[in-house]
Motif scaffolding. Structure first.
Motif, PDB file in Angstrom:
ATOM      1  N   GLU A   1       5.091  -3.926 -10.607  1.00 45.94           N
ATOM      2  CA  GLU A   1       4.782  -3.182  -9.389  1.00 45.94           C
ATOM      3  C   GLU A   1       4.186  -1.840  -9.777  1.00 45.94           C
ATOM      4  O   GLU A   1       4.794  -1.078 -10.520  1.00 45.94           O
ATOM      5  CB  GLU A   1       6.026  -2.960  -8.524  1.00 45.94           C
ATOM      6  CG  GLU A   1       5.707  -2.232  -7.224  1.00 45.94           C
ATOM      7  CD  GLU A   1       6.916  -2.023  -6.332  1.00 45.94           C
ATOM      8  OE1 GLU A   1       7.654  -1.051  -6.580  1.00 45.94           O
ATOM      9  OE2 GLU A   1       7.119  -2.838  -5.412  1.00 45.94           O
ATOM     10  N   ILE A   2       2.995  -1.556  -9.284  1.00 51.17           N
ATOM     11  CA  ILE A   2       2.302  -0.307  -9.579  1.00 51.17           C
ATOM     12  C   ILE A   2       2.473   0.638  -8.402  1.00 51.17           C
ATOM     13  O   ILE A   2       2.149   0.293  -7.265  1.00 51.17           O
ATOM     14  CB  ILE A   2       0.805  -0.557  -9.834  1.00 51.17           C
ATOM     15  CG1 ILE A   2       0.609  -1.487 -11.028  1.00 51.17           C
ATOM     16  CG2 ILE A   2       0.077   0.760 -10.065  1.00 51.17           C
ATOM     17  CD1 ILE A   2      -0.834  -1.916 -11.231  1.00 51.17           C
ATOM     18  N   GLU A   3       3.016   1.806  -8.661  1.00 47.65           N
ATOM     19  CA  GLU A   3       3.137   2.835  -7.633  1.00 47.65           C
ATOM     20  C   GLU A   3       1.869   3.683  -7.692  1.00 47.65           C
ATOM     21  O   GLU A   3       1.731   4.551  -8.546  1.00 47.65           O
ATOM     22  CB  GLU A   3       4.385   3.674  -7.861  1.00 47.65           C
ATOM     23  CG  GLU A   3       5.678   2.865  -7.792  1.00 47.65           C
ATOM     24  CD  GLU A   3       6.906   3.705  -8.042  1.00 47.65           C
ATOM     25  OE1 GLU A   3       6.786   4.963  -8.048  1.00 47.65           O
ATOM     26  OE2 GLU A   3       7.990   3.129  -8.241  1.00 47.65           O
ATOM     27  N   ALA A   4       0.953   3.435  -6.769  1.00 43.98           N
ATOM     28  CA  ALA A   4      -0.386   4.017  -6.851  1.00 43.98           C
ATOM     29  C   ALA A   4      -0.603   5.185  -5.902  1.00 43.98           C
ATOM     30  O   ALA A   4      -1.708   5.715  -5.836  1.00 43.98           O
ATOM     31  CB  ALA A   4      -1.430   2.931  -6.580  1.00 43.98           C
ATOM     32  N   GLY A   5       0.427   5.621  -5.160  1.00 49.66           N
ATOM     33  CA  GLY A   5       0.217   6.699  -4.202  1.00 49.66           C
ATOM     34  C   GLY A   5      -0.869   6.319  -3.219  1.00 49.66           C
ATOM     35  O   GLY A   5      -0.920   5.187  -2.731  1.00 49.66           O
ATOM     36  N   ASP A   6      -1.750   7.258  -2.921  1.00 53.09           N
ATOM     37  CA  ASP A   6      -2.867   6.938  -2.023  1.00 53.09           C
ATOM     38  C   ASP A   6      -4.142   6.640  -2.801  1.00 53.09           C
ATOM     39  O   ASP A   6      -5.232   6.610  -2.250  1.00 53.09           O
ATOM     40  CB  ASP A   6      -3.103   8.072  -1.020  1.00 53.09           C
ATOM     41  CG  ASP A   6      -3.519   9.389  -1.680  1.00 53.09           C
ATOM     42  OD1 ASP A   6      -3.979   9.380  -2.826  1.00 53.09           O
ATOM     43  OD2 ASP A   6      -3.378  10.443  -1.025  1.00 53.09           O
ATOM     44  N   GLY A   7      -3.987   6.414  -4.104  1.00 48.16           N
ATOM     45  CA  GLY A   7      -5.138   6.137  -4.954  1.00 48.16           C
ATOM     46  C   GLY A   7      -5.722   7.384  -5.582  1.00 48.16           C
ATOM     47  O   GLY A   7      -6.406   7.304  -6.597  1.00 48.16           O
ATOM     48  N   ILE A   8      -5.454   8.544  -5.008  1.00 52.03           N
ATOM     49  CA  ILE A   8      -5.935   9.822  -5.517  1.00 52.03           C
ATOM     50  C   ILE A   8      -4.774  10.761  -5.818  1.00 52.03           C
ATOM     51  O   ILE A   8      -4.746  11.429  -6.847  1.00 52.03           O
ATOM     52  CB  ILE A   8      -6.889  10.503  -4.500  1.00 52.03           C
ATOM     53  CG1 ILE A   8      -8.078   9.594  -4.174  1.00 52.03           C
ATOM     54  CG2 ILE A   8      -7.378  11.840  -5.030  1.00 52.03           C
ATOM     55  CD1 ILE A   8      -9.020   9.355  -5.323  1.00 52.03           C
ATOM     56  N   VAL A   9      -3.800  10.811  -4.927  1.00 51.99           N
ATOM     57  CA  VAL A   9      -2.671  11.737  -5.047  1.00 51.99           C
ATOM     58  C   VAL A   9      -1.358  10.958  -4.997  1.00 51.99           C
ATOM     59  O   VAL A   9      -1.172  10.097  -4.129  1.00 51.99           O
ATOM     60  CB  VAL A   9      -2.697  12.788  -3.901  1.00 51.99           C
ATOM     61  CG1 VAL A   9      -1.505  13.727  -4.012  1.00 51.99           C
ATOM     62  CG2 VAL A   9      -4.005  13.567  -3.936  1.00 51.99           C
ATOM     63  N   GLU A  10      -0.455  11.250  -5.920  1.00 52.84           N
ATOM     64  CA  GLU A  10       0.845  10.600  -5.936  1.00 52.84           C
ATOM     65  C   GLU A  10       1.730  11.145  -4.816  1.00 52.84           C
ATOM     66  O   GLU A  10       1.544  12.272  -4.342  1.00 52.84           O
ATOM     67  CB  GLU A  10       1.520  10.806  -7.284  1.00 52.84           C
ATOM     68  CG  GLU A  10       0.808  10.086  -8.423  1.00 52.84           C
ATOM     69  CD  GLU A  10       1.512  10.284  -9.753  1.00 52.84           C
ATOM     70  OE1 GLU A  10       2.185  11.322  -9.916  1.00 52.84           O
ATOM     71  OE2 GLU A  10       1.400   9.394 -10.609  1.00 52.84           O
ATOM     72  N   VAL A  11       2.716  10.335  -4.426  1.00 54.96           N
ATOM     73  CA  VAL A  11       3.607  10.718  -3.330  1.00 54.96           C
ATOM     74  C   VAL A  11       4.331  12.020  -3.648  1.00 54.96           C
ATOM     75  O   VAL A  11       4.445  12.915  -2.795  1.00 54.96           O
ATOM     76  CB  VAL A  11       4.619   9.587  -3.046  1.00 54.96           C
ATOM     77  CG1 VAL A  11       5.684  10.051  -2.054  1.00 54.96           C
ATOM     78  CG2 VAL A  11       3.902   8.351  -2.524  1.00 54.96           C
ATOM     79  N   SER A  12       4.832  12.164  -4.867  1.00 54.02           N
ATOM     80  CA  SER A  12       5.587  13.376  -5.216  1.00 54.02           C
ATOM     81  C   SER A  12       4.726  14.625  -5.133  1.00 54.02           C
ATOM     82  O   SER A  12       5.212  15.707  -4.789  1.00 54.02           O
ATOM     83  CB  SER A  12       6.168  13.236  -6.629  1.00 54.02           C
ATOM     84  OG  SER A  12       5.136  13.011  -7.577  1.00 54.02           O
ATOM     85  N   SER A  13       3.430  14.497  -5.429  1.00 56.43           N
ATOM     86  CA  SER A  13       2.524  15.631  -5.338  1.00 56.43           C
ATOM     87  C   SER A  13       2.221  15.970  -3.877  1.00 56.43           C
ATOM     88  O   SER A  13       2.186  17.142  -3.485  1.00 56.43           O
ATOM     89  CB  SER A  13       1.220  15.332  -6.082  1.00 56.43           C
ATOM     90  OG  SER A  13       0.321  16.421  -6.036  1.00 56.43           O
ATOM     91  N   ALA A  14       2.033  14.941  -3.050  1.00 58.83           N
ATOM     92  CA  ALA A  14       1.690  15.159  -1.641  1.00 58.83           C
ATOM     93  C   ALA A  14       2.859  15.728  -0.845  1.00 58.83           C
ATOM     94  O   ALA A  14       2.644  16.411   0.160  1.00 58.83           O
ATOM     95  CB  ALA A  14       1.219  13.850  -1.010  1.00 58.83           C
ATOM     96  N   THR A  15       4.086  15.455  -1.269  1.00 62.06           N
ATOM     97  CA  THR A  15       5.251  15.900  -0.499  1.00 62.06           C
ATOM     98  C   THR A  15       5.951  17.105  -1.119  1.00 62.06           C
ATOM     99  O   THR A  15       6.945  17.592  -0.573  1.00 62.06           O
ATOM    100  CB  THR A  15       6.270  14.757  -0.357  1.00 62.06           C
ATOM    101  OG1 THR A  15       6.660  14.307  -1.670  1.00 62.06           O
ATOM    102  CG2 THR A  15       5.676  13.589   0.414  1.00 62.06           C
ATOM    103  N   ALA A  16       5.454  17.620  -2.243  1.00 62.34           N
ATOM    104  CA  ALA A  16       6.093  18.756  -2.915  1.00 62.34           C
ATOM    105  C   ALA A  16       6.124  19.977  -2.010  1.00 62.34           C
ATOM    106  O   ALA A  16       5.160  20.262  -1.288  1.00 62.34           O
ATOM    107  CB  ALA A  16       5.349  19.085  -4.208  1.00 62.34           C
ATOM    108  N   ASP A  17       7.234  20.685  -2.013  1.00 61.10           N
ATOM    109  CA  ASP A  17       7.407  21.964  -1.310  1.00 61.10           C
ATOM    110  C   ASP A  17       7.444  21.835   0.209  1.00 61.10           C
ATOM    111  O   ASP A  17       7.382  22.851   0.915  1.00 61.10           O
ATOM    112  CB  ASP A  17       6.302  22.969  -1.692  1.00 61.10           C
ATOM    113  CG  ASP A  17       6.185  23.154  -3.198  1.00 61.10           C
ATOM    114  OD1 ASP A  17       7.228  23.202  -3.866  1.00 61.10           O
ATOM    115  OD2 ASP A  17       5.048  23.252  -3.694  1.00 61.10           O
TER     116      ASP A  17
END
Length: 441
Positions: free
Chosen positions: A360-376
């Motif tokens: 299973e590949i966790e690919a985020g949105d293809g450009i930005v990972e989930v952890s980066s998009a939801t940080a802070d």
């Protein structure tokens, strides 16, 4: 700010993805990584920042004159609902992202926007197509249309497309955005709700930080969508790919070693002068080229620019939305028909034969990972899309082909959880409208 280093799986996925995109660019990634850094720095340094007072009309006390500032903010401020002169109430401001625009397709720039050249039309005005599970959406109204139907609400867009290839911390983008927020607050007497896509969220962080602390008091609900707070996995992968292929490129002909960097440099200078018109090349190659520029290099995880992005003011509540592609890939090391026969034969004896690859590949949105998009963020909504690619049977291959046809491409760069298409996801549009409604009581 915490830096996000790409994990091994993300790096492998990103390099594989970018290898395919860059193949048509004459192995130009090494040239991209080294393309004219002095020119990039010079381009950024030549921009004269616009202060809040300069970006709009000033009143007698030196502040923003509410009676005329909306007209004075043109072309940065685009009114999407009502007519000029209508009262401004409960303003919602849309802020686009990197290499994008807030204009509808017909108004996006001096050249027609097509599928092969030019920048994308406004993501906020695109019809909704799917839900996160891939089913067709029932409500096809765009996010812009849905927001315009909120009671007693005026919708605006902040457009910085002429500077959208540059790093938002090096241009007049953030000061101009701060001026627009001040203007709308003065005009309406209300706080301004903001929906920011991708690098637009970083522009907003700059606008609310630094010397513009007072701007935060004019902001209501903030919603970021796919903002790379901790960097972009693709921007990092391009640099990794560039390092890996540097030796290969160095063995190319002298003509190629001179021509490719020159082409990339010219293209980037055009985009950095005006992102709406630079480089008549397919968008995927254009984006790879743009990674060489000021904005693209700054989006790498761990970059100095990202580490200097201001924190969100404590008074501002941030709701983050992220795309989360989970791509389940299975594949055997034998031809599909042989694997099927072996699996059936083993089943007679109660044995379960599995493919050699089950990942299973966790690919985020293809450009930005989930952890980066939801940080802070104070709260978040994750649009999760589960996709199975079964490579061990002909039926599985057909399923993958069906996905491509339905989504207009291969996930994670296409479909309801893709970076540039999240606003076409009904779940995302509904969450934005619900969040804004809840913030207003």
């Amino acid at each position: 700010m915490k830096a996000l280093l790409p994990n091994r799986r993300g790096r492998f996925f990103g390099v594989t993805l970018l290898s395919a995109i860059a193949a048509g660019a004459m192995i130009g990634v090494p040239a991209i990584a080294a393309a004219a850094p002095a020119d990039v720095a010079g381009s950024a340094a030549s921009v004269t920042p616009v202060t809040t007072a300069e970006s709009g009309a000033s009143g007698a006390d030196g502040g923003v004159d509410a009676a005329s500032c909306v007209a004075g903010m043109s072309p940065h401020l685009v009114r999407l609902t009502g007519s000029d002169g209508d009262p401004v109430r409960n303003p919602v401001l849309l802020v686009h992202g990197w290499l994008s625009t807030a204009m509808p397709e017909s108004e996006a720039g001096p050249r027609p926007v097509t599928t092969s050249t030019g920048i994308a039309n406004s993501p906020f005005s695109r019809p909704v197509e799917w839900s996160s599970d891939g089913d067709p959406a029932v409500d096809l109204r765009s996010l812009q249309e849905r927001l315009s139907e909120l009671p007693d609400t005026t919708v605006f867009a902040f457009d910085y497309s002429s500077m959208a290839a540059l790093w938002v911390g090096h241009t007049a983008t953030a000061p101009a955005l701060a001026g627009v927020i001040d203007c709308l607050a003065a005009e309406s007497g209300d706080t301004v709700d903001i929906v920011a896509h991708s690098m637009g969220g970083l522009a907003l962080r700059y606008a609310l930080g630094g010397s513009n602390e007072g701007v935060a008091s004019h902001v209501g609900q903030v919603i970021t969508v796919a903002t790379p707070n901790e960097g972009s996995q693709v921007a990092s992968a391009v640099s990794i790919l560039g390092d890996a292929t540097q030796s290969l490129f160095s063995s190319a002909s002298l003509l190629a070693q001179i021509a490719v960097p020159a082409i990339v440099g010219i293209c980037n200078r055009e985009m950095e002068s005006d992102a709406r018109v630079g480089c008549d090349i397919p968008p995927s190659v254009r984006t790879v080229f743009a990674v060489a520029g000021d904005g693209g290099q700054a989006l790498r995880a761990g970059s100095a620019e990202l580490s200097s992005v201001p924190e969100w003011p404590s008074s501002v509540k941030v709701h983050a939305i992220a795309g989360d592609y989970r791509i389940h890939v299975t594949a055997g090391l034998v031809p599909p028909e042989i694997f099927t026969a072996l699996r059936d034969a083993a089943g007679v004896f109660g044995l379960d034969v599995r493919p050699a690859l089950d990942e299973e590949i966790e690919a985020g949105d293809g450009i930005v990972e989930v952890s980066s998009a939801t940080a802070d963020a104070d709260s978040s909504f994750i649009a999760r899309c589960d996709v199975t690619v079964e490579l061990t049977t002909t039926e599985g291959s057909a399923t993958f082909g069906d996905l491509t046809e339905r989504f207009g491409g291969i996930p994670p760069l296409a479909g309801p959880c893709a970076h540039d298409r999240l606003f076409e996801n009904d779940d995302v549009a509904r969450d934005i409208v619900a969040t804004l409604g809840a913030s207003r009581g």
